[in-house]
Design a protein around this motif. Structure first.
Motif, PDB file in Angstrom:
ATOM      1  N   ALA A  25      23.987  49.249 -13.496  1.00  0.00           N
ATOM      2  CA  ALA A  25      23.577  49.141 -14.805  1.00  0.00           C
ATOM      3  C   ALA A  25      23.791  47.688 -15.299  1.00  0.00           C
ATOM      4  CB  ALA A  25      24.671  49.734 -15.821  1.00  0.00           C
ATOM      5  N   SER A  26      24.739  46.787 -14.913  1.00  0.00           N
ATOM      6  CA  SER A  26      24.838  45.301 -14.997  1.00  0.00           C
ATOM      7  C   SER A  26      23.642  44.539 -14.503  1.00  0.00           C
ATOM      8  CB  SER A  26      26.058  44.705 -14.678  1.00  0.00           C
ATOM      9  OG  SER A  26      27.411  45.211 -15.341  1.00  0.00           O
ATOM     10  N   LEU A  27      23.275  44.988 -13.233  1.00  0.00           N
ATOM     11  CA  LEU A  27      22.005  44.401 -12.531  1.00  0.00           C
ATOM     12  C   LEU A  27      20.819  44.815 -13.243  1.00  0.00           C
ATOM     13  CD1 LEU A  27      22.967  44.912  -8.830  1.00  0.00           C
ATOM     14  CD2 LEU A  27      22.870  42.763  -9.903  1.00  0.00           C
ATOM     15  N   THR A  28      20.756  45.974 -13.691  1.00  0.00           N
ATOM     16  CA  THR A  28      19.667  46.414 -14.403  1.00  0.00           C
ATOM     17  C   THR A  28      19.337  45.786 -15.641  1.00  0.00           C
ATOM     18  OG1 THR A  28      19.761  48.628 -13.548  1.00  0.00           O
ATOM     19  CG2 THR A  28      18.393  48.415 -15.585  1.00  0.00           C
ATOM     20  N   PHE A  29      20.561  45.455 -16.426  1.00  0.00           N
ATOM     21  CA  PHE A  29      20.295  44.745 -17.750  1.00  0.00           C
ATOM     22  C   PHE A  29      20.241  43.356 -17.646  1.00  0.00           C
ATOM     23  CE2 PHE A  29      23.121  48.338 -19.522  1.00  0.00           C
ATOM     24  CZ  PHE A  29      21.932  48.922 -20.417  1.00  0.00           C
ATOM     25  N   ALA A  30      20.857  42.862 -16.415  1.00  0.00           N
ATOM     26  CA  ALA A  30      20.404  41.477 -16.111  1.00  0.00           C
ATOM     27  C   ALA A  30      18.969  41.177 -16.051  1.00  0.00           C
ATOM     28  CB  ALA A  30      21.411  40.881 -14.905  1.00  0.00           C
ATOM     29  N   ARG A  31      18.613  42.092 -14.968  1.00  0.00           N
ATOM     30  CA  ARG A  31      17.195  41.809 -14.601  1.00  0.00           C
ATOM     31  C   ARG A  31      16.236  42.006 -15.929  1.00  0.00           C
ATOM     32  NH1 ARG A  31      13.908  45.050  -9.840  1.00  0.00           N
ATOM     33  NH2 ARG A  31      12.714  43.024  -9.462  1.00  0.00           N
ATOM     34  N   ALA A  32      16.415  43.039 -16.772  1.00  0.00           N
ATOM     35  CA  ALA A  32      15.595  43.246 -17.993  1.00  0.00           C
ATOM     36  C   ALA A  32      15.919  41.938 -18.697  1.00  0.00           C
ATOM     37  CB  ALA A  32      16.231  44.367 -18.593  1.00  0.00           C
ATOM     38  N   ASP A  33      17.019  41.367 -18.995  1.00  0.00           N
ATOM     39  CA  ASP A  33      17.259  40.191 -19.689  1.00  0.00           C
ATOM     40  C   ASP A  33      16.404  38.897 -19.267  1.00  0.00           C
ATOM     41  OD1 ASP A  33      18.438  38.788 -22.002  1.00  0.00           O
ATOM     42  OD2 ASP A  33      19.744  37.864 -20.502  1.00  0.00           O
ATOM     43  N   SER A  34      16.556  38.851 -17.962  1.00  0.00           N
ATOM     44  CA  SER A  34      15.972  37.658 -17.220  1.00  0.00           C
ATOM     45  C   SER A  34      14.556  37.916 -17.285  1.00  0.00           C
ATOM     46  CB  SER A  34      16.253  37.652 -15.856  1.00  0.00           C
ATOM     47  OG  SER A  34      15.969  38.593 -15.012  1.00  0.00           O
ATOM     48  N   GLU A  35      13.826  39.133 -17.250  1.00  0.00           N
ATOM     49  CA  GLU A  35      12.429  39.161 -17.618  1.00  0.00           C
ATOM     50  C   GLU A  35      11.781  38.994 -19.064  1.00  0.00           C
ATOM     51  OE1 GLU A  35      11.201  43.180 -16.441  1.00  0.00           O
ATOM     52  OE2 GLU A  35      11.155  42.563 -14.430  1.00  0.00           O
ATOM     53  N   LEU A  70      11.858  39.920 -28.098  1.00  0.00           N
ATOM     54  CA  LEU A  70      12.212  38.764 -27.555  1.00  0.00           C
ATOM     55  C   LEU A  70      12.749  37.720 -28.498  1.00  0.00           C
ATOM     56  CD1 LEU A  70       8.675  38.085 -25.736  1.00  0.00           C
ATOM     57  CD2 LEU A  70      10.827  38.820 -24.688  1.00  0.00           C
ATOM     58  N   GLY A  71      13.047  37.882 -29.688  1.00  0.00           N
ATOM     59  CA  GLY A  71      13.447  37.149 -30.649  1.00  0.00           C
ATOM     60  C   GLY A  71      14.829  36.371 -29.934  1.00  0.00           C
ATOM     61  N   PRO A  72      15.946  37.205 -29.514  1.00  0.00           N
ATOM     62  CA  PRO A  72      16.945  36.459 -29.100  1.00  0.00           C
ATOM     63  C   PRO A  72      16.689  35.495 -27.957  1.00  0.00           C
ATOM     64  CG  PRO A  72      17.441  38.757 -29.274  1.00  0.00           C
ATOM     65  CD  PRO A  72      15.999  38.572 -29.555  1.00  0.00           C
ATOM     66  N   ASN A  73      15.551  35.891 -27.142  1.00  0.00           N
ATOM     67  CA  ASN A  73      15.202  34.617 -26.143  1.00  0.00           C
ATOM     68  C   ASN A  73      14.539  33.915 -26.530  1.00  0.00           C
ATOM     69  OD1 ASN A  73      16.306  36.395 -23.560  1.00  0.00           O
ATOM     70  ND2 ASN A  73      15.140  37.994 -24.810  1.00  0.00           N
TER      71      ASN A  73
END
Length: 183
Positions: A25-35, A70-73
């Protein structure tokens, strides 16, 4: 001793499985966050590689339509200079908001409202970007495409021309695909 080991095996297995699920789950969220971070960077860079009609504005504004993905990013980019103008990040939810935007980002969760937003910006010098599949074919300016863990983009040259915008040659070279116009 064998019975003691067997009795604890399911519990240990459950802990191991829970740890593995958390890691996945952490990898999934990290990937989504990086995208999302990559998509935010693309939006800011699009502002540099598109030519807008001459204006006296001292700021340039990216508007986020509807549910904010995308606001936070994008927050870290606000206030920076982009093309010699201060970058602002704003929310936009109605036709009245559109004349204040140079770019409008429509997240894929707002797919049902794409047609309305495209009508609202018709004849305005606004670059409309979305990560909705098929957005460029629907008449949007730039479609962000996720493929194989990468984020790429499709440029609808005809849509940009209708808005009075001109994409730079570097942008067109980097695009996965260009629809209409000359490449």
């Amino acid at each position: 001793m064998s019975g003691h080991f067997d009795r604890h095996l399911p519990r240990r297995l459950r802990h191991w499985m829970a740890a593995a699920l958390l890691a996945a789950a952490s990898l999934t969220f990290a990937r989504a966050d990086s995208e999302a971070q990559i998509e935010a960077a693309y939006l800011v860079n699009f502002m540099k590689y598109v030519e807008w009609p001459t204006t006296t504005r001292v700021t340039t504004t990216i508007c986020l339509f509807g549910r904010d993905t995308l606001g936070p990013n994008l927050a870290g980019y606000e206030g920076r200079s982009v093309g010699g103008k201060e970058l602002l990040i704003r929310r936009a939810n109605s036709p009245d908001d559109m004349p204040h935007c140079q770019m409008v980002f429509i997240p894929d969760v707002e797919e049902a409202r794409i047609g309305a937003v495209l009508r609202w910006v018709d004849s305005l010098p606004v670059l409309v970007v979305s990560d909705t599949e098929g957005f460029a074919r629907l008449g949007g300016g730039i479609e962000l495409v996720r493929s194989g863990g990468r984020v790429q983009f499709i440029v609808n040259n005809d849509a940009l021309a209708r808005a009075g915008l001109k994409p730079g040659s570097q942008m067109l070279r980097l695009a996965q695909r260009v629809i209409g116009g000359e490449r």
